[in-house]
Design an enzyme around this catalytic site. Structure first.
Site, PDB file in Angstrom:
ATOM      1  N   HIS A 151     -81.989 -27.133   8.558  1.00  0.00           N
ATOM      2  CA  HIS A 151     -82.392 -25.744   8.765  1.00  0.00           C
ATOM      3  C   HIS A 151     -82.381 -24.938   7.474  1.00  0.00           C
ATOM      4  O   HIS A 151     -83.006 -23.885   7.404  1.00  0.00           O
ATOM      5  CB  HIS A 151     -81.441 -25.071   9.765  1.00  0.00           C
ATOM      6  N   ASP A 361     -83.507 -18.927   1.803  1.00  0.00           N
ATOM      7  CA  ASP A 361     -83.385 -19.019   3.267  1.00  0.00           C
ATOM      8  C   ASP A 361     -84.281 -20.160   3.746  1.00  0.00           C
ATOM      9  O   ASP A 361     -85.418 -20.287   3.285  1.00  0.00           O
ATOM     10  CB  ASP A 361     -83.865 -17.701   3.914  1.00  0.00           C
TER      11      ASP A 361
HETATM   12  P1  ADQ Z   1     -79.389 -18.111  10.061  1.00  0.00           P
HETATM   13  O1  ADQ Z   1     -78.937 -18.168   8.634  1.00  0.00           O
HETATM   14  O2  ADQ Z   1     -78.380 -17.710  11.040  1.00  0.00           O
HETATM   15  O3  ADQ Z   1     -80.048 -19.497  10.508  1.00  0.00           O
HETATM   16  P2  ADQ Z   1     -81.897 -16.601  10.853  1.00  0.00           P
HETATM   17  O4  ADQ Z   1     -83.044 -17.524  10.772  1.00  0.00           O
HETATM   18  O5  ADQ Z   1     -82.231 -15.226  10.394  1.00  0.00           O
HETATM   19  O6  ADQ Z   1     -80.627 -17.046  10.019  1.00  0.00           O
HETATM   20  O7  ADQ Z   1     -81.459 -16.529  12.374  1.00  0.00           O
HETATM   21  C1  ADQ Z   1     -80.523 -15.628  12.796  1.00  0.00           C
HETATM   22  C2  ADQ Z   1     -80.677 -15.338  14.296  1.00  0.00           C
HETATM   23  O8  ADQ Z   1     -79.550 -14.582  14.706  1.00  0.00           O
HETATM   24  C3  ADQ Z   1     -81.897 -14.516  14.637  1.00  0.00           C
HETATM   25  O9  ADQ Z   1     -82.367 -14.909  15.895  1.00  0.00           O
HETATM   26  C4  ADQ Z   1     -81.376 -13.081  14.666  1.00  0.00           C
HETATM   27  O10 ADQ Z   1     -82.039 -12.214  15.548  1.00  0.00           O
HETATM   28  C5  ADQ Z   1     -79.946 -13.280  15.096  1.00  0.00           C
HETATM   29  N1  ADQ Z   1     -79.135 -12.304  14.371  1.00  0.00           N
HETATM   30  C6  ADQ Z   1     -79.009 -12.186  13.044  1.00  0.00           C
HETATM   31  N2  ADQ Z   1     -78.227 -11.146  12.735  1.00  0.00           N
HETATM   32  C7  ADQ Z   1     -77.856 -10.596  13.901  1.00  0.00           C
HETATM   33  C8  ADQ Z   1     -77.064  -9.472  14.232  1.00  0.00           C
HETATM   34  N3  ADQ Z   1     -76.580  -8.699  13.290  1.00  0.00           N
HETATM   35  N4  ADQ Z   1     -76.876  -9.215  15.532  1.00  0.00           N
HETATM   36  C9  ADQ Z   1     -77.442  -9.973  16.470  1.00  0.00           C
HETATM   37  N5  ADQ Z   1     -78.224 -11.014  16.207  1.00  0.00           N
HETATM   38  C10 ADQ Z   1     -78.426 -11.331  14.945  1.00  0.00           C
HETATM   39  C11 ADQ Z   1     -80.278 -20.791   9.918  1.00  0.00           C
HETATM   40  C12 ADQ Z   1     -80.967 -20.809   8.547  1.00  0.00           C
HETATM   41  C13 ADQ Z   1     -82.296 -20.059   8.605  1.00  0.00           C
HETATM   42  C14 ADQ Z   1     -83.170 -20.637   9.712  1.00  0.00           C
HETATM   43  C15 ADQ Z   1     -82.397 -20.753  11.019  1.00  0.00           C
HETATM   44  C16 ADQ Z   1     -83.196 -21.521  12.060  1.00  0.00           C
HETATM   45  O11 ADQ Z   1     -80.139 -20.246   7.550  1.00  0.00           O
HETATM   46  O12 ADQ Z   1     -82.986 -20.120   7.371  1.00  0.00           O
HETATM   47  O13 ADQ Z   1     -84.304 -19.803   9.901  1.00  0.00           O
HETATM   48  O14 ADQ Z   1     -81.171 -21.450  10.840  1.00  0.00           O
HETATM   49  O15 ADQ Z   1     -83.604 -22.762  11.561  1.00  0.00           O
END
Ligand code: ADQ
Length: 453
Positions: A151, A361
Site C-alpha cells: 500500500h 504516499d
Molecule cells: P493511509 O496512510 O491511512 O493508508 P489514506 O489513503 O489517506 O492513508 O487513507 C486513509 C483513510 O482513513 C481514508 O479513507 C480517510 O477518509 C480516513 N481518514 C483519514 N483521516 C481521517 C480522520 N481524521 N478521521 C476519519 N477518517 C480519516 C495507506 C497508505 C496510502 C494508501 C492506503 C490504501 O499510506 O497511501 O492510499 O493505505 O492503500
C-alpha cells in the site's frame, strides 16, 4: 482466499480510520474468504488461532506477545520500514532485536495461515508488515498462489540499500508469485531494488514487470487502489452530524479548505499549514474570508517522529491562530480526533478546496473521497501533491510540490479564483479516475492476478 493484514476491521468493534482496513473489509464482504490479522490482544500462553464470524466475514485472530508486538509494529515496521519506504531514512530508528521480532511475527502469522488454509487456497498478503511472509509460508508447505499488495510507496534503490536487511527481504520477496503496487513509478522502483540487490534480471511481462532472482520469478503489477464513490454519495444522503452543522454555520460565506489525514509526517501537514500561513500573509483580509479545517487524529504516538510532527503541527497552528485570528473568529481549526465516515464525507462535500499534500504516499484515498463527495455541478478544487500515488492518474488536480510553499500558496489563490467552468471540467476528469479505480474494480483486477493461470 485468505487475506492477511496486520490490522483487521471488525464491524462489531467499530470503524477504523486506516485506508487498508476499509478497503479489505469491502473486499471480503460477501465472499467466502477468511481475513487473518492481529486480534488486538497480547498473547496468552498457548493461545491458538481464534476463529470469529462477524457479519458476513470470517476472521482468524492472532495474538502476539506484548513485547514482540511493540518491537515488530512500532519498531521494525514503523520505525525502520515505514520511514525508509517513504524516503525518510533520516527518521529511521533501529533498536536491536526489532528485526528478530518482525521475523517472529511473520512466522506466527505463517503458522496461523497454514492452520487455516485448505490445499490450493490463494493467500493475499497486505503491506510492509509481512514482506517476509511468503518465504515462511513456503517453508510450511503452502504451494498455492501467494500475492502481496504493497500500500505504501517503494523507495528508490539508493534509499532501499540503506536497509541492513535488504538482501534478506528481497530473497523473501521472491517467494511471492505476484506483488502489486500502487503506481508505475513504484513498480519500476521495486523491480530495480529487487534485481540490483539480488543480482536478478527484469523483463516486461503481461502488462507488468517480472523479476527473476534467487531462483524465483515474481510478477510485479500496478493496481491503483480506489474508494467507494456510491457509498460516499449514500453517506451524504444521511443527515449531517450536529457538529458539522455547527461548523457550516460558523463557516458561512467563507472559502472552506480542508485537510483529512492521520497525523503522520509523510502527509505533509506542517508544509500545508505553512503554505496557508503564506497565503494569509499575502493579504491579511483573507483571514476573514477563509476557514481551513485540518482533521488529524494522532497515530503511532509511541514512535518519536510522530510525537515530533504533532508538536510541530500544534506549534504552527498556534502561531497562525494567534497571528490571524481575533476575538470573533479564527481562520484555522485543528481537530486531533477522528470523525466518523459520515462526518468526513459531509466535511469533504462541503469543502471548496481539499489540501492533499503528502511528501510521500502510496495512493491517498482522501484525494479520491473528496472528488467523489463533491457536487459535479459546482465542484471544489483538489490541490494534490505530485508525490501522492494518486497524482499519477489524477492529473487534472492542481498538482503541487509540497516542499515549495510559494507554489502551494499560489495554488490556494488559483483554487479560490478558478471559474466554475474550469472547476467542472477538472472535476469531470477526476471523477472519471475515481470511477475507473473504484474499490470493486481494484478488487476484481487484483483477484484476476491471483487466480491460478
Ligand atoms: P493511509 O496512510 O491511512 O493508508 P489514506 O489513503 O489517506 O492513508 O487513507 C486513509 C483513510 O482513513 C481514508 O479513507 C480517510 O477518509 C480516513 N481518514 C483519514 N483521516 C481521517 C480522520 N481524521 N478521521 C476519519 N477518517 C480519516 C495507506 C497508505 C496510502 C494508501 C492506503 C490504501 O499510506 O497511501 O492510499 O493505505 O492503500
Amino acid at each position: 482466499m485468505i487475506a492477511v493484514s496486520n490490522r483487521i476491521s471488525r464491524p462489531a468493534k467499530g470503524a477504523s480510520p486506516g485506508g487498508l482496513a476499509q478497503a479489505l473489509s469491502e473486499a471480503l464482504r460477501g465472499s467466502n474468504g477468511m481475513w487473518i490479522g492481529w486480534s488486538g490482544d497480547f498473547a496468552r500462553p498457548g493461545s491458538d488461532l481464534e476463529i470469529e464470524r462477524d457479519g458476513d466475514i470470517t476472521f482468524g485472530l492472532v495474538d502476539i506477545a506484548e513485547d514482540t508486538y511493540h518491537r515488530y509494529y512500532e519498531g521494525y515496521a514503523n520505525s525502520v520500514l515505514w520511514p525508509l519506504f517513504h524516503s525518510r531514512p533520516d527518521l529511521a530508528e533501529r533498536t536491536p532485536g526489532d528485526f528478530a521480532a518482525y521475523r517472529t511475527v511473520n512466522a506466527e502469522f505463517a503458522d496461523a495461515v497454514a492452520e487455516a488454509a485448505q490445499p490450493g487456497d490463494t493467500i493475499w498478503v497486505h503491506d510492509y508488515h509481512f514482506l517476509i511472509l511468503a518465504e515462511a509460508l513456503r517453508a510450511r508447505g503452502l504451494a498455492g498462489t501467494i500475492g502481496l499488495f504493497i500500500h505504501i510507496p517503494c523507495p528508490p534503490l539508493d534509499v532501499f540499500r540503506r536497509l541492513a536487511e535488504a538482501r534478506t527481504i528481497v530473497r523473501a520477496l521472491t517467494a511471492f508469485d505476484t506483488i502489486a503496487v500502487q503506481t508505475r513509478r513504484d513498480a519500476a522502483r521495486l523491480a530495480e531494488c529487487m534485481a540490483a540487490t539480488a543480482e536478478g534480471t527484469i523483463r516486461t511481462s503481461r502488462g507488468g514487470l517480472r523479476v527473476d532472482a534467487c531462483g524465483g520469478s515474481v510478477h510485479i503489477t500496478v493496481k491503483p487502489i480506489g474508494t467507494q464513490p456510491a457509498e460516499i454519495r449514500r453517506s451524504l444522503e444521511t443527515a449531517r452530524p450536529a457538529e458539522v452543522e455547527a461548523y457550516l454555520a460558523r463557516a458561512a460565506g467563507r472559502t472552506k479548505l480542508i485537510g483529512v489525514d492521520r497525523l503522520d509526517y509523510s502527509k505533509g501537514i506542517p508544509n500545508r499549514l505553512l503554505a496557508y500561513e503564506r497565503h494569509l500573509e499575502g493579504d491579511r483580509s483573507r483571514a476573514g474570508s477563509t476557514l481551513f479545517t485540518q482533521i488529524a487524529p494522532p497515530s503511532r504516538e509511541a514512535v518519536a517522529a510522530y510525537a515530533a510532527v504533532r508538536t510541530e503541527v500544534e506549534r504552527i497552528t498556534g502561531r497562525i491562530v494567534g497571528a490571524f485570528g481575533d476575538l470573533a473568529s479564527s481562520p484555522l481549526t485543528l481537530l486531533t480526533r477522528p470523525l466518523d465516515r459520515v462526518g468526513v464525507a459531509h466535511m469533504l462535500a462541503n469543502a471548496d478546496i481539499a489540501m492533499v499534500t503528502p511528501l510521500a504516499d502510496g495512493m491517498n484515498l482522501v484525494a479520491k473521497e473528496f472528488v467523489a463527495a463533491q457536487d459535479p455541478h459546482d465542484p471544489g478544487v483538489l490541490v494534490l501533491s505530485k508525490y501522492a500515488g494518486a497524482a499519477e492518474e489524477m492529473v487534472d488536480a492542481l498538482i503541487v510540490d509540497p516542499h515549495d510553499l510559494d507554489e502551494m500558496a499560489a495554488a490556494i489563490t488559483a483554487a479560490r479564483t478558478m471559474s466554475r467552468g474550469e472547476r467542472r471540467e477538472r472535476h469531470r476528469s477526476l471523477a472519471a479516475v475515481v470511477e475507473r479505480t473504484r474499490i470493486e474494480r481494484w478488487l476484481g483486477s487484483c483477484l484476476k492476478d491471483l487466480a491460478p493461470s
